[in-house]
Design a protein around this motif. Structure first.
Motif, PDB file in Angstrom:
ATOM      1  N   ASP A 221     116.869  20.591  49.168  1.00 41.87           N
ATOM      2  CA  ASP A 221     117.400  19.630  50.015  1.00 41.87           C
ATOM      3  C   ASP A 221     119.079  19.605  49.860  1.00 41.87           C
ATOM      4  N   VAL A 222     119.329  19.633  48.570  1.00 42.12           N
ATOM      5  CA  VAL A 222     120.807  19.898  48.208  1.00 42.12           C
ATOM      6  C   VAL A 222     121.384  21.061  48.401  1.00 42.12           C
ATOM      7  N   PHE A 223     120.558  22.056  48.552  1.00 43.12           N
ATOM      8  CA  PHE A 223     121.458  23.387  48.829  1.00 43.12           C
ATOM      9  C   PHE A 223     120.858  24.107  50.126  1.00 43.12           C
ATOM     10  N   PRO A 224     121.092  23.348  51.456  1.00 38.82           N
ATOM     11  CA  PRO A 224     120.807  23.780  52.693  1.00 38.82           C
ATOM     12  C   PRO A 224     121.328  25.204  52.717  1.00 38.82           C
ATOM     13  N   GLY A 225     120.481  26.322  53.250  1.00 42.23           N
ATOM     14  CA  GLY A 225     120.989  27.408  53.563  1.00 42.23           C
ATOM     15  C   GLY A 225     120.984  28.478  52.366  1.00 42.23           C
ATOM     16  N   ARG A 226     120.588  27.786  51.278  1.00 40.25           N
ATOM     17  CA  ARG A 226     120.682  28.777  49.879  1.00 40.25           C
ATOM     18  C   ARG A 226     119.263  29.110  49.571  1.00 40.25           C
ATOM     19  N   LEU A 227     118.702  30.026  48.943  1.00 44.76           N
ATOM     20  CA  LEU A 227     117.514  30.391  48.304  1.00 44.76           C
ATOM     21  C   LEU A 227     117.027  29.686  47.152  1.00 44.76           C
ATOM     22  N   VAL A 228     116.225  29.006  47.242  1.00 38.86           N
ATOM     23  CA  VAL A 228     115.573  28.184  45.633  1.00 38.86           C
ATOM     24  C   VAL A 228     114.275  28.884  45.804  1.00 38.86           C
ATOM     25  N   LEU A 229     114.281  29.421  44.452  1.00 37.97           N
ATOM     26  CA  LEU A 229     112.950  30.384  44.290  1.00 37.97           C
ATOM     27  C   LEU A 229     112.325  30.094  42.734  1.00 37.97           C
ATOM     28  N   ASP A 230     110.999  30.100  42.870  1.00 37.30           N
ATOM     29  CA  ASP A 230     110.379  30.038  41.512  1.00 37.30           C
ATOM     30  C   ASP A 230     110.010  31.285  40.858  1.00 37.30           C
ATOM     31  N   GLU A 231     111.187  31.279  39.842  1.00 37.60           N
ATOM     32  CA  GLU A 231     111.269  32.665  39.010  1.00 37.60           C
ATOM     33  C   GLU A 231     109.970  33.273  38.600  1.00 37.60           C
ATOM     34  N   SER A 232     109.021  32.407  38.286  1.00 39.28           N
ATOM     35  CA  SER A 232     107.531  33.004  37.765  1.00 39.28           C
ATOM     36  C   SER A 232     107.293  33.575  38.904  1.00 39.28           C
ATOM     37  N   ALA A 233     107.074  33.079  40.105  1.00 38.02           N
ATOM     38  CA  ALA A 233     106.425  33.401  41.176  1.00 38.02           C
ATOM     39  C   ALA A 233     106.819  35.101  41.615  1.00 38.02           C
ATOM     40  N   ILE A 234     108.229  35.106  41.366  1.00 37.39           N
ATOM     41  CA  ILE A 234     108.988  36.392  41.740  1.00 37.39           C
ATOM     42  C   ILE A 234     108.416  37.217  40.594  1.00 37.39           C
ATOM     43  N   GLN A 235     108.460  37.066  39.551  1.00 35.33           N
ATOM     44  CA  GLN A 235     107.925  37.790  38.355  1.00 35.33           C
ATOM     45  C   GLN A 235     106.402  38.271  38.644  1.00 35.33           C
ATOM     46  N   ALA A 236     105.612  37.233  38.822  1.00 38.09           N
ATOM     47  CA  ALA A 236     104.230  37.520  39.040  1.00 38.09           C
ATOM     48  C   ALA A 236     103.974  38.338  40.297  1.00 38.09           C
ATOM     49  N   GLU A 237     104.938  38.540  41.233  1.00 38.25           N
ATOM     50  CA  GLU A 237     104.738  39.260  42.247  1.00 38.25           C
ATOM     51  C   GLU A 237     105.015  40.799  41.953  1.00 38.25           C
ATOM     52  N   ALA A 238     106.013  40.722  41.162  1.00 39.31           N
ATOM     53  CA  ALA A 238     106.449  42.329  40.851  1.00 39.31           C
ATOM     54  C   ALA A 238     105.446  42.715  39.825  1.00 39.31           C
ATOM     55  N   VAL A 239     104.674  41.830  39.025  1.00 37.53           N
ATOM     56  CA  VAL A 239     103.761  42.336  38.066  1.00 37.53           C
ATOM     57  C   VAL A 239     102.571  42.774  38.907  1.00 37.53           C
ATOM     58  N   GLU A 240     102.482  41.876  39.931  1.00 39.04           N
ATOM     59  CA  GLU A 240     101.195  42.344  40.918  1.00 39.04           C
ATOM     60  C   GLU A 240     101.466  43.587  41.262  1.00 39.04           C
ATOM     61  N   GLY A 241     102.468  43.812  41.806  1.00 41.11           N
ATOM     62  CA  GLY A 241     102.521  45.029  42.512  1.00 41.11           C
ATOM     63  C   GLY A 241     102.433  46.345  41.538  1.00 41.11           C
ATOM     64  N   VAL A 242     102.853  46.337  40.172  1.00 40.60           N
ATOM     65  CA  VAL A 242     102.717  47.290  39.570  1.00 40.60           C
ATOM     66  C   VAL A 242     101.295  47.482  39.100  1.00 40.60           C
ATOM     67  N   ARG A 243     100.551  46.355  38.924  1.00 37.07           N
ATOM     68  CA  ARG A 243      99.282  46.274  38.471  1.00 37.07           C
ATOM     69  C   ARG A 243      98.387  46.883  39.568  1.00 37.07           C
ATOM     70  N   SER A 244      98.624  46.780  40.735  1.00 31.51           N
ATOM     71  CA  SER A 244      97.834  47.316  41.943  1.00 31.51           C
ATOM     72  C   SER A 244      97.864  48.674  41.896  1.00 31.51           C
ATOM     73  N   LEU A 245      99.067  49.237  41.181  1.00 26.86           N
ATOM     74  CA  LEU A 245      98.812  50.668  40.747  1.00 26.86           C
ATOM     75  C   LEU A 245      97.952  51.141  39.697  1.00 26.86           C
ATOM     76  N   GLY A 246      97.589  50.194  38.741  1.00 26.72           N
ATOM     77  CA  GLY A 246      96.655  50.343  37.694  1.00 26.72           C
ATOM     78  C   GLY A 246      95.256  50.252  38.384  1.00 26.72           C
ATOM     79  N   ASP A 247      95.275  49.553  39.430  1.00 30.02           N
ATOM     80  CA  ASP A 247      93.996  49.282  39.848  1.00 30.02           C
ATOM     81  C   ASP A 247      93.372  50.811  40.534  1.00 30.02           C
ATOM     82  N   LEU A 248      94.582  51.207  41.550  1.00 29.22           N
ATOM     83  CA  LEU A 248      94.469  52.527  42.135  1.00 29.22           C
ATOM     84  C   LEU A 248      94.185  53.617  41.236  1.00 29.22           C
ATOM     85  N   ALA A 249      94.952  53.526  39.984  1.00 29.79           N
ATOM     86  CA  ALA A 249      94.662  54.734  38.993  1.00 29.79           C
ATOM     87  C   ALA A 249      93.197  54.539  38.439  1.00 29.79           C
TER      88      ALA A 249
END
Lengths: 375, 237
Positions: A221-249
């Motif tokens: 609300d106070v930063f209209p037009g800016r990105l407000v992100l949950d860092e853990s969610a970003i991190q989890a997404e990145a980890v998940e992406g690499v882990r999916s390679l593990g599943d593939l392996a």
């Protein structure tokens, strides 16, 4: 007088049979070797991929600007910090700035991050592995272990960054998206980039009882037009992406075992096609189908065993010389434990035995007379 | 192998082979082919019986049935006291291990095994251990004149030598019946004479019964009895 052969005699006969035609045997082994080598290589990284970058306890919300091609163009300042502080109040443990740049060193693109060293551990989850944290006033920086793995840099080395020679004073362990970064004190970054008071991220460290989604909504609300992100969610997404390679392996590991079984069955089928007369003669002598099957399976086990040995010999130097590498800023450690090797060998030999049994089943069911005539 | 001692040989022994009304019909390209049409045959211990007749008259089929390699569709088949007509597959395996040695027309030998291993394998099937089997194998090969070819594989043996190895293998373990299907079929005349001399010599020296299918009149001359076949039947015995 049941015509059964002891394992030793089976082994002797199968070895003699393989040794009688060395070229054919070598070809059979070579066909299976790439499958075996691939299996060992995949197994050496699969464990590492599966246990990658556990998402930490970080409860950070970051505010930045969207849709930029170069993070250096992002320009936040003290007023943004003040706005965030005022909005989140007691729901935040801290509200701190973070400088982020992408730099190219030795043909590698690395992240350079700068924040007050006091925030490195509590806010950014960094742990000191070696050395000491850089001084604000000295031309110093720290690197994470991923950077060390990727570049070979060590504590004490001097690297030229944005035209300034910086001494590496610390080796850090970082998690999530921060694992492959250069780190320096905020003051040093302001000097280096000659843009004092400017940074790219506002990092809001939530207090333990804060409601993250509520804080995020308030910040939006106070930063209209800016990105407000949950860092853990970003991190989890990145980890998940690499882990999916593990599943593939892991899928490929299973496929590898099946490949060995099919390869062994194919080798046995070829043997039966080329040496069917020998099988028929063994039956004429009175050897039971189970005994002949045992001989064929032993032959198949020896071939697969040789392929496993060659495959291991081929990939062992690679694993030894590349104990780890960086994938999407995550460290992938290549380790081949005795347990993994034993498991791989057991699975492969089991599948080879099964392949030989399946391949020989139809032929050994036939009466001997027609078998002789067919060959 | 037992040397024949006329003084101790019983006057009346059961026949080694007793066939009655044996019928065998194959299906080839969907059509029935009557290979044997009611064969009666009796072979006494120690006989060297030669089966003669034109190609396709049923000689090989008859040998396969005697060897437990194939089954009769009808009739009684009793060899060495074993009822082969009613035998299961495992009983036929056991029969081949215990009672019969088989010598085929060609490709008789395992391509990867040496001469002594070929014979030793038959002895293994008959329950011998590996090392004693090799020792016995060497002795048998010496009897067929191959003492200096023990470690040769088939591809380095002549056709006659290969048949000698096959004969030694068929004799290994002292079977009650030795079957041979055209043993000289692919040999030149000199080698044929050598193999024939060897077969008749071994038959004379050992208490072993032979049934041999052949077109070779020389072998017929050496036989104790000639059985002529035609069109799936025994026409002269």
């Amino acid at each position: 007088m049941d015509g059964r052969l002891s394992p030793l005699v089976r082994l002797r006969l199968a070895l003699g049979d393989l040794a009688a035609e060395p070229l054919r045997t070598a070809m059979a082994v070579l066909v299976l070797t790439p499958i075996a080598a691939s299996w060992f290589l995949l197994a050496s990284i699969a464990g590492s991929l599966q246990t990658l970058g556990e998402v930490g306890e970080e409860r950070n919300i970051v505010v930045t600007e969207p849709d930029v091609f170069d993070v250096a163009n992002i320009s936040l300042d003290a007023s943004d910090l003040a706005t965030a502080e005022a909005e989140v109040g007691k729901q935040a443990e801290s509200v701190t700035p973070l400088v982020l740049r992408l730099i190219e060193l030795d043909d590698r693109v690395l992240q350079l991050r700068a924040a007050d060293t006091e925030t490195w551990s509590p806010v950014h989850g960094l742990a000191l592995l070696e050395g000491r944290l850089p001084d604000d006033d000295a031309a110093e920086m720290a690197i994470t272990r991923s950077v060390q793995v990727a570049t070979g840099w060590e504590v004490g080395d001097v690297q030229r960054v944005f035209g300034t020679e910086l001494t590496i004073t610390a080796l850090l362990e970082g998690s999530g998206s921060k694992v492959a970064s250069l780190w320096m004190p905020l003051a040093r970054a302001e000097t280096l980039f000659e843009r004092p008071g400017e940074f790219q991220f506002v990092v809001v460290r939530l207090s333990s009882d804060a409601d993250g989604s509520e804080v995020r909504a308030a910040l939006k609300d106070v930063f209209p037009g800016r990105l407000v992100l949950d860092e853990s969610a970003i991190q989890a997404e990145a980890v998940e992406g690499v882990r999916s390679l593990g599943d593939l392996a892991e899928v490929f590991i299973v496929v590898g075992v099946i490949g060995l079984a099919v390869g062994s069955a194919n080798a046995t089928s070829l043997t039966l096609a080329e040496r069917g007369r020998s099988v028929a003669l063994l039956r004429v002598m009175g050897f039971a189908p189970s005994t002949v099957r045992g001989l064929l399976a032993t032959r198949s086990l020896l071939t697969t065993g040789a392929a496993l040995a060659v495959g291991l010999a081929v990939c062992a130097p690679f694993i030894a010389t590349r104990p780890s590498f960086v994938l999407r800023s995550f460290i992938i450690e290549t380790t081949l434990s005795a347990t993994t090797v034993a498991l791989g060998c057991a699975l492969s030999l089991g599948s080879a035995w099964l392949g030989a049994v399946v391949a020989s089943r139809r032929v050994l069911r036939q009466p001997v007379g027609p078998l002789l005539e067919a060959r | 192998m037992v040397e024949i001692d006329p003084a101790t040989t019983p006057v009346e022994q059961p026949p080694v082979v007793s066939l009655s009304g044996v019928v065998r019909t194959y299906r080839r390209t969907g059509r029935p082919v009557e290979a044997l049409r009611g064969v009666d045959l009796r072979v006494e211990p120690g006989e060297l019986v030669v089966l003669m007749g034109p190609s396709g008259c049923g000689k090989t089929t008859l040998l396969h049935i005697l060897g437990g390699l194939d089954r009769a569709d009808a009739g009684e088949v009793n060899v060495a006291g074993v009822d082969l007509a009613g035998a299961s597959q495992s009983e036929l395996d056991r029969y081949r291990r215990r009672h019969v040695g088989v010598m085929l027309q060609n490709d008789n030998l395992l391509s990867s095994a040496t001469a002594r291993e070929q014979v030793a394998l038959q002895l293994l099937a008959r329950g011998h251990a590996w090392k004693p089997a090799l020792g016995l194998s060497d002795g048998l090969l010496a009897q067929v004149g191959l003492a200096d070819r023990l470690h040769h594989r088939p591809d380095s043996l002549s056709g006659g030598e290969q048949q000698r190895v096959a004969l030694a293998r068929a004799l290994a373990g002292g079977p009650e019946l030795v079957l041979a299907d055209e043993p000289t079929g692919e040999l030149d005349s000199d080698t044929t004479r050598e193999v024939l001399a060897l077969v008749t010599d071994i038959h004379r020296r050992l208490a072993c019964t032979f049934v041999i299918a052949t077109h070779d009149p020389q072998l017929a001359q050496a036989a104790t009895r000639v059985v002529r076949m035609s069109d799936g039947r025994v026409i002269e015995s």
